[in-house]
Write a protein that holds these residues in place. Structure first.
Motif, PDB file in Angstrom:
ATOM      1  N   VAL A  42       0.845  -1.195   0.000  1.00  0.00           N
ATOM      2  CA  VAL A  42       0.000   0.000   0.000  1.00  0.00           C
ATOM      3  C   VAL A  42       0.885   1.251   0.000  1.00  0.00           C
ATOM      4  O   VAL A  42       0.591   2.230  -0.692  1.00  0.00           O
ATOM      5  CB  VAL A  42      -0.931  -0.018   1.240  1.00  0.00           C
ATOM      6  N   ASP A  43       1.978   1.184   0.755  1.00  0.00           N
ATOM      7  CA  ASP A  43       2.914   2.324   0.794  1.00  0.00           C
ATOM      8  C   ASP A  43       3.347   2.721  -0.612  1.00  0.00           C
ATOM      9  O   ASP A  43       3.337   3.889  -0.974  1.00  0.00           O
ATOM     10  CB  ASP A  43       4.179   1.937   1.588  1.00  0.00           C
ATOM     11  N   LYS A  55       0.691   6.798  -6.550  1.00  0.00           N
ATOM     12  CA  LYS A  55      -0.643   7.339  -6.872  1.00  0.00           C
ATOM     13  C   LYS A  55      -1.220   6.749  -8.156  1.00  0.00           C
ATOM     14  O   LYS A  55      -1.958   7.397  -8.878  1.00  0.00           O
ATOM     15  CB  LYS A  55      -0.592   8.878  -7.024  1.00  0.00           C
ATOM     16  N   THR A  56      -0.838   5.542  -8.465  1.00  0.00           N
ATOM     17  CA  THR A  56      -1.358   4.877  -9.652  1.00  0.00           C
ATOM     18  C   THR A  56      -1.249   3.371  -9.455  1.00  0.00           C
ATOM     19  O   THR A  56      -0.442   2.906  -8.675  1.00  0.00           O
ATOM     20  CB  THR A  56      -0.591   5.286 -10.920  1.00  0.00           C
TER      21      THR A  56
END
Lengths: 197, 311
Positions: B150-151, B157-158
């Motif tokens: 997730v980081d 951001k994609t």
């Protein structure tokens, strides 16, 4: 950038400076030195080093040993029971969890109990904790009308037959553990039955 | 001399993609969750709760002896609710580690929780638990959240994430550590006579407390005992010798995997075998994972095309 390009391109992070690399190397060296001292044979050097290293190793949980079935696997099978004697003279036998009597799921779920009751409890290094275990058994059997008065831990054992081709024993045909040795007796005190953690 | 220095630097610090250590993070976190939810939670009261057989007073007297220890439970030792909160937080941190959210912090909290549980009730820990604690300690400093996390997703951001490279020194420490455990195991075995005379396997599979799945008849024979005893020594030796050379690495990993799967079939050692098997992903280079991912993608496209043409 795809994977192959990233691998060719190398660092996205800035390269580590010599100072950083040296610090990291010292950290790694200190770690492996601690591990080597920890697992090395007993002796004066180990004793002297562990005076300083033991608190760090124990506090951080890096203490270790990798001796599963080493240097030799056990040659005996055993299980443990507790005899609980009550005020009125009756007795009850409690059998500590036996893995071979559980189904596959239970064996996996309760593997920690195996560790506790087979690898720790019956052996001399655990002796100091046996009174608390006896109190635990007493509390579990507390009855205001007929309190437990005596707890006896019994070791049931049987050596495995040696690997003899003329008298081969399959693992499902191993003998029962008929050699019984009481190894700890505890006289229950009234306050033991109400003690909590 | 210069080439030794360069090799040394390349081994520890030449940046590589973080795929292998990220995969290890995922497998380790999954194993920790099984440990917490399947093995510890059902008997929580017995190990750490109100039914615990050993009192804190006795632990203080015999085990802790006023020496410094890391144990979050002792921040509020008389409150059983606090014990449950610490356990729950450790589970949440493990889930966070699994998905790679705030990866370093998650690894740190999971490690703290597991070390605390170890200090409270050390008698239920086997080598697998020690292995988990040690690897978590190093994961706290690692770049295991740079891939498959997730980081990384939030950072990019994609959904199409570019790969990220970093110096692999933590991965190398873990590789050396894994190899060291095998070296230690082999040296310890050679101190006795049963592993070298081939009778060790006979005794191992007859330890009733370790029984797992039923064994085929031939495995119980005398010659099988010799073969499997020597196989254990060879496979373990491979894991600190052959595994370091690219041409023989896969052979060493295959032998090691066979050893662990075989032991797990014969003997119930909890998560011990699983955690060692999980560590093997650290030895597989990122390019191999990339190749595997491409192959899986091709296979998926092929299956989709077949489905479309059939319909």
């Amino acid at each position: 950038m795809n994977f192959a390009e990233a691998e060719l391109k190398g660092p996205e992070q800035e390269s580590l400076t010599l100072k950083h690399r040296t610090s990291l190397f010292l950290l790694i060296a200190a770690y492996f030195f601690t591990v080597l001292v920890w697992v090395s044979p007993e002796g004066r050097f180990k004793d002297r080093m562990l005076r300083y290293l033991r608190p760090v190793a124990q506090a951080t949980g890096i203490a270790q040993s990798w001796e599963l079935f080493c240097p030799e696997p056990r040659e005996i099978n055993f299980h443990e029971t507790a005899i609980i004697n009550f005020q009125d003279g009756t007795a009850k036998i409690y059998e500590f969890p036996r893995m071979q009597k559980m189904d596959y799921g239970e064996r996996f779920r309760h593997e920690k109990l195996r560790k506790m009751f087979y690898d720790c409890m019956p052996w001399p290094s655990f002796a100091q904790f046996l009174p608390d275990f006896a109190k635990f058994i007493a509390r579990a059997n507390a009855n205001p009308n007929n309190e437990p008065v005596l707890i006896t831990f019994v070791h049931h054992t049987r050596p495995m037959p040696a690997p003899d081709p003329t008298h081969w024993v399959k693992r499902d045909d191993l003998p029962e553990h008929i050699i019984q040795t009481p190894y700890f007796i505890y006289k229950v005190q009234p306050e033991d039955l109400h003690e909590t953690r | 001399m210069k080439s030794i220095w360069e090799t040394w630097n390349r081994f520890w610090f030449k940046p590589i993609p973080s795929t292998s250590i990220a995969l290890f993070r995922i497998l380790l976190a999954a194993i920790i969750l099984v440990l917490e939810l399947v093995q510890l939670l059902p008997d929580f009261d017995f190990y750490y709760g109100k039914c615990a057989p050993v009192s804190n007073r006795l632990m203080e007297m015999i085990m802790w002896q006023k020496k410094p220890i890391l144990d979050l439970f002792l921040l509020n030792p008389d409150n059983l609710l606090w014990y449950q909160i610490v356990f729950a937080l450790t589970v949440i941190a493990s889930i966070s580690l699994l998905v790679g959210y705030r990866t370093r912090l998650s690894a740190c909290l999971t490690w703290l929780g597991l070390v605390s549980m170890h200090q409270q009730f050390p008698w239920i820990d086997n080598g697998g638990d020690g292995f988990i604690r040690i690897t978590l300690f190093w994961l706290m400093f690692s770049n295991a959240g740079d891939s498959l996390s997730v980081d990384r997703f939030l950072e990019a951001k994609t959904a199409l994430l570019p790969e990220k490279s970093a110096p692999p020194w933590i991965q190398r420490v873990l590789q050396v550590f894994v190899s060291f455990t095998y070296l230690y195991a082999v040296l310890s075995k050679l101190h006795g006579s049963m592993w070298t005379n081939g009778s060790a396997f006979y005794y191992c599979i007859r330890l009733k407390d370790f029984y797992h799945f039923p064994l085929p008849g031939f495995v119980e024979g005398l010659s099988a005992s010799g073969i499997f005893s020597y196989f254990a020594l060879i496979a373990e030796t491979g894991m600190f010798t052959l595994v370091w050379f690219p041409p023989t690495r896969n052979l060493a990993l295959l032998l090691g995997a066979c050893l662990h799967l075989g032991i797990d079939w014969c003997m119930n050692l909890g998560l011990f075998e699983t955690v060692f098997l999980a560590s093997y992903v650290l030895f597989i280079p990122p390019s191999d994972w990339h190749y595997l991912a491409q192959r899986l993608k091709q296979f998926y496209c092929y299956c989709q095309r077949k489905t479309i043409s059939a319909s």
